[in-house]
Design a protein around this motif. Structure first.
Motif, PDB file in Angstrom:
ATOM      1  N   UNK A  95      -3.882   1.842   4.966  1.00  0.00           N
ATOM      2  CA  UNK A  95      -4.666   0.779   5.616  1.00  0.00           C
ATOM      3  C   UNK A  95      -4.311   0.666   7.095  1.00  0.00           C
ATOM      4  N   UNK A  96      -2.998   0.779   7.392  1.00  0.00           N
ATOM      5  CA  UNK A  96      -2.577   0.675   8.795  1.00  0.00           C
ATOM      6  C   UNK A  96      -3.241   1.765   9.627  1.00  0.00           C
ATOM      7  N   UNK A  97      -3.315   2.974   9.051  1.00  0.00           N
ATOM      8  CA  UNK A  97      -3.939   4.097   9.764  1.00  0.00           C
ATOM      9  C   UNK A  97      -5.420   3.795  10.008  1.00  0.00           C
ATOM     10  N   UNK A  98      -6.084   3.285   8.993  1.00  0.00           N
ATOM     11  CA  UNK A  98      -7.513   3.002   9.102  1.00  0.00           C
ATOM     12  C   UNK A  98      -7.790   1.912  10.153  1.00  0.00           C
ATOM     13  N   UNK A  99      -6.968   0.880  10.148  1.00  0.00           N
ATOM     14  CA  UNK A  99      -7.131  -0.212  11.127  1.00  0.00           C
ATOM     15  C   UNK A  99      -6.974   0.327  12.547  1.00  0.00           C
ATOM     16  N   UNK A 100      -5.942   1.131  12.751  1.00  0.00           N
ATOM     17  CA  UNK A 100      -5.676   1.668  14.083  1.00  0.00           C
ATOM     18  C   UNK A 100      -6.821   2.551  14.561  1.00  0.00           C
ATOM     19  N   UNK A 101      -7.318   3.389  13.661  1.00  0.00           N
ATOM     20  CA  UNK A 101      -8.422   4.270  14.042  1.00  0.00           C
ATOM     21  C   UNK A 101      -9.666   3.453  14.393  1.00  0.00           C
ATOM     22  N   UNK A 124      -9.758   0.584  15.665  1.00  0.00           N
ATOM     23  CA  UNK A 124      -9.552  -0.072  16.960  1.00  0.00           C
ATOM     24  C   UNK A 124      -9.412   0.938  18.091  1.00  0.00           C
ATOM     25  N   UNK A 125      -9.235   2.217  17.739  1.00  0.00           N
ATOM     26  CA  UNK A 125      -8.940   3.214  18.760  1.00  0.00           C
ATOM     27  C   UNK A 125      -7.589   2.992  19.405  1.00  0.00           C
ATOM     28  N   UNK A 126      -6.675   2.382  18.663  1.00  0.00           N
ATOM     29  CA  UNK A 126      -5.338   2.091  19.192  1.00  0.00           C
ATOM     30  C   UNK A 126      -4.311   2.983  18.510  1.00  0.00           C
ATOM     31  N   UNK A 127      -3.336   3.422  19.258  1.00  0.00           N
ATOM     32  CA  UNK A 127      -2.293   4.275  18.724  1.00  0.00           C
ATOM     33  C   UNK A 127      -1.517   3.544  17.629  1.00  0.00           C
ATOM     34  N   UNK A 128      -1.113   4.254  16.560  1.00  0.00           N
ATOM     35  CA  UNK A 128      -0.244   3.705  15.521  1.00  0.00           C
ATOM     36  C   UNK A 128       1.022   4.538  15.468  1.00  0.00           C
ATOM     37  N   UNK A 129       2.153   3.875  15.573  1.00  0.00           N
ATOM     38  CA  UNK A 129       3.438   4.579  15.400  1.00  0.00           C
ATOM     39  C   UNK A 129       4.053   4.105  14.082  1.00  0.00           C
ATOM     40  N   UNK A 178       3.002  13.202   0.346  1.00  0.00           N
ATOM     41  CA  UNK A 178       2.423  14.520   0.619  1.00  0.00           C
ATOM     42  C   UNK A 178       0.929  14.552   0.312  1.00  0.00           C
ATOM     43  N   UNK A 179       0.539  13.909  -0.800  1.00  0.00           N
ATOM     44  CA  UNK A 179      -0.857  13.998  -1.231  1.00  0.00           C
ATOM     45  C   UNK A 179      -1.767  12.996  -0.521  1.00  0.00           C
ATOM     46  N   UNK A 180      -1.287  11.774  -0.373  1.00  0.00           N
ATOM     47  CA  UNK A 180      -2.160  10.710   0.114  1.00  0.00           C
ATOM     48  C   UNK A 180      -2.013  10.445   1.618  1.00  0.00           C
ATOM     49  N   UNK A 181      -0.813  10.593   2.138  1.00  0.00           N
ATOM     50  CA  UNK A 181      -0.565  10.114   3.508  1.00  0.00           C
ATOM     51  C   UNK A 181      -0.528  11.255   4.526  1.00  0.00           C
ATOM     52  N   UNK A 182       0.196  12.319   4.242  1.00  0.00           N
ATOM     53  CA  UNK A 182       0.350  13.364   5.251  1.00  0.00           C
ATOM     54  C   UNK A 182      -0.999  13.858   5.795  1.00  0.00           C
ATOM     55  N   UNK A 183      -2.011  14.050   4.935  1.00  0.00           N
ATOM     56  CA  UNK A 183      -3.297  14.510   5.482  1.00  0.00           C
ATOM     57  C   UNK A 183      -3.895  13.539   6.511  1.00  0.00           C
ATOM     58  N   UNK A 184      -3.575  12.264   6.414  1.00  0.00           N
ATOM     59  CA  UNK A 184      -4.140  11.271   7.330  1.00  0.00           C
ATOM     60  C   UNK A 184      -3.384  11.183   8.650  1.00  0.00           C
ATOM     61  N   UNK A 235      -2.810  13.597  10.677  1.00  0.00           N
ATOM     62  CA  UNK A 235      -3.265  14.605  11.624  1.00  0.00           C
ATOM     63  C   UNK A 235      -4.362  14.028  12.517  1.00  0.00           C
ATOM     64  N   UNK A 236      -3.925  13.198  13.472  1.00  0.00           N
ATOM     65  CA  UNK A 236      -4.878  12.518  14.358  1.00  0.00           C
ATOM     66  C   UNK A 236      -4.119  12.194  15.629  1.00  0.00           C
ATOM     67  N   UNK A 237      -4.786  12.290  16.775  1.00  0.00           N
ATOM     68  CA  UNK A 237      -4.079  12.063  18.040  1.00  0.00           C
ATOM     69  C   UNK A 237      -3.584  10.630  18.151  1.00  0.00           C
TER      70      UNK A 237
END
Lengths: 374, 374
Positions: A188-194, A196-201, A215-221, A223-225
């Motif tokens: 969810x944190x990744x989706x929110x950040x995307x 907003x176009x805001x960086x997520x650390x 490995x299955x659910x998170x790592x693929x997500x 791969x985004x600048x």
């Protein structure tokens, strides 16, 4: 007041790395000592405290392969605690329920704080049985599964005031801190950040149990600048990491009993965007320390306007509600109340010979040996 | 004598299927009642006994998915036991060590029988600490890892005299009875039988944990005209199965604390060929109830001449040493000894207010509620 604190033996107090319960016990213990109380800490021998330490086992158990079984050591600890019961005005347990049968027979008032979730099915009959044993919750929500327990109050966790520095000027990123596990919802944190176009650390630990999920659910997500996976960080790094964030994202999906990272963020002045689960509505001041949301749409909207909040107000909420001295004062109130309510008169009747091993008690000659105390 | 027996809650007393501890507690309880003692049994509610039953949980825990956690229920049981302590002359625990801190403070003598192996690393420091808590072993060998414990004696398990019928005339096969697991060494039993050219009948349970071992190591060896795998059998079948065997093979490779199946064989008149491990040299009368061996060569030689032994003598050893009344008498001796040695004088000093929840004790008005007892 003469106070005993009884910590779990899994981690040292404070813990070397993770260990929420042991951290809070440490903060509470040090705050009580700083207030001038006479505090004794029962904990593993590698603990560090300004209280008097009664070491039960040389090293904390989690990382010591020589001691695979926790139950014998906690049984020894109970014996050591109750042997000294007469020395204390109150005994404060942070170790679940093993001590209940002794606590309800002890002339010294005993209090128990729950540090975990309470919706395990066997805890309900346990607390119907031990309905007289005084307990404390770390959020009101945490109590829900155990309506029969004898709740003395809710005491929110507190951190030492100087542990986190207030950061007035954040950088331009959102932070996620915690374990990578399904209920923490880093997805969810990744989706929110995307959105907003805001960086997520992301500063997060991946436990062995969650490796497959990662490995299955998170790592693929990742791969985004916009997304940066930092891995594990220590306490010092955490101050900088959370403090420099525009907001902390806390999109949890489980009945969080407290959520220490929220008040860590407040201490830094960093607002939090949190999903309405468990303790969240109690710990958060909605619209002040961030936003409490129910849906992803609300979360994204909140993330977009979170920069408008005054970071100084977050820190004020921390200073007023979530410091270790505030926590210690709340516990002292409960200790005082317990001392008034606790039954203290000697009982004729059963158990007359009790305590023959305890301090100050008569030691019988009947057993032809000298009891050993480890 | 007024005696409390405290059983584990994992299985009913007696157990519906497997459960060595609960079986022995049942035999002991019934024998004591038959001798005229006033016995109270603390156990799961589906237990069946002629003693007074105090049911702690409705159904035994192992098979009840509603109760995944054993610790709350055993904690409740301790409270129920000690609440009634004044009713008993002795309290006999069969539930490991959770009760030690209370037992050493209880005015009623408390005894603990160990039913499992004791070489787990954390039990040694536990019993250095609780060096005054009286314990009983089920074989002398079982004690070895805990030299510091306060051993009151060894009491061998006993079976009701009529449980197994003496069988004077066996058929021409060897029997193996038990779990299929690496330490039980059914592979050795197969090898011995093949070397003798004698049929082997295997009555054994395969636990989920041992499934892989069974498939990989054992199943390939079953494909032989001499070997018959019978699967699980019940108590009634066991009588016939063991009784008709020329010998029981017990080629174990672990520190067996007692080994009930050996005395089951004696009761049938069936001699046992057993490897020298754990309790074996104590339970066996070498050359009378079978042979104790150290090597496969010795085992094969013993299996060849086992038919020369008098089956009547096996049963005599059973009747003299391993019946439930013999076991009960041994325990009664220890109960009497404990009652003399146990400290009984009231203690001034610590714990004066103790036992305010216990029977016969003063109930304080301080706590504004009625304690509930499940």
């Amino acid at each position: 007041m003469r106070i005993a604190q009884v910590a779990p033996l899994f981690e040292s107090v404070p813990p070397k790395a993770y260990g929420g319960t042991e951290r809070v016990v440490s903060y509470l213990t040090e705050a009580l000592v700083a207030m001038g109380h006479d505090v004794t800490l029962f904990a593993s021998g590698d603990s560090i405290t300004s209280a008097e330490l009664v070491p039960i086992v040389e090293r904390s158990l989690r990382l010591d392969p020589r001691h695979p079984d926790w139950l014998p050591w906690h049984t020894i600890m109970l014996d050591e605690v109750f042997r000294r019961a007469a020395r204390f005005d109150v005994i404060h347990f942070h170790v679940d329920f093993l001590h209940y049968p002794m606590a309800r027979r002890c002339p010294t008032p005993c209090l128990t704080t729950f540090h975990g979730r309470l919706d395990l099915p066997d805890l309900a009959p346990l607390h119907r049985h031990f309905a007289d044993v005084p307990v404390v919750s770390i959020s009101d929500h945490q109590r829900q599964p155990l309506p029969h327990a004898r709740w003395m109050g809710t005491v929110y966790h507190g951190l030492p005031g100087g542990l986190y520095r207030f950061q007035p000027q954040p950088d331009d990123y959102f932070a996620f801190v915690g374990r990578i596990s399904p209920e923490k919802r880093v997805d969810r944190a990744i989706e929110i950040s995307k959105a907003c176009g805001t960086r997520l650390r992301i500063a997060a630990k991946v436990d062995e149990a969650d490796r497959r999920y990662f490995e299955q659910q998170i790592r693929p997500r990742l791969d985004d600048r916009l997304i940066e996976f930092v891995g594990e960080i220590d306490d010092r790094q955490k101050n900088e990491f959370i403090g420099r964030a525009r907001a902390l994202l806390f999109p949890i999906d489980w009945p969080e009993p407290f959520g220490l990272v929220m008040i860590e963020a407040f201490a830094c002045g960093t607002p939090v965007i949190a999903f309405r689960c468990g303790s969240v509505p109690e710990v958060m001041v909605d619209g002040v320390t961030g936003f409490v949301v129910d849906t992803m749409e609300e979360a994204v909207a909140a993330a977009r306007r979170v920069g408008q909040l005054e970071r100084r107000r977050c820190r004020e909420v921390f200073d007023t509600r979530f410091t270790a001295p505030v926590m210690a004062e709340r516990y002292l109130d409960i200790y005082r109340q317990l001392r008034v309510e606790w039954p203290t008169r000697a009982t004729p009747g059963a158990w007359a010979g009790t305590a023959w091993r305890d301090e100050g008690a008569w030691r019988p000659a009947g057993l032809g040996h000298t009891p050993q105390v480890a």
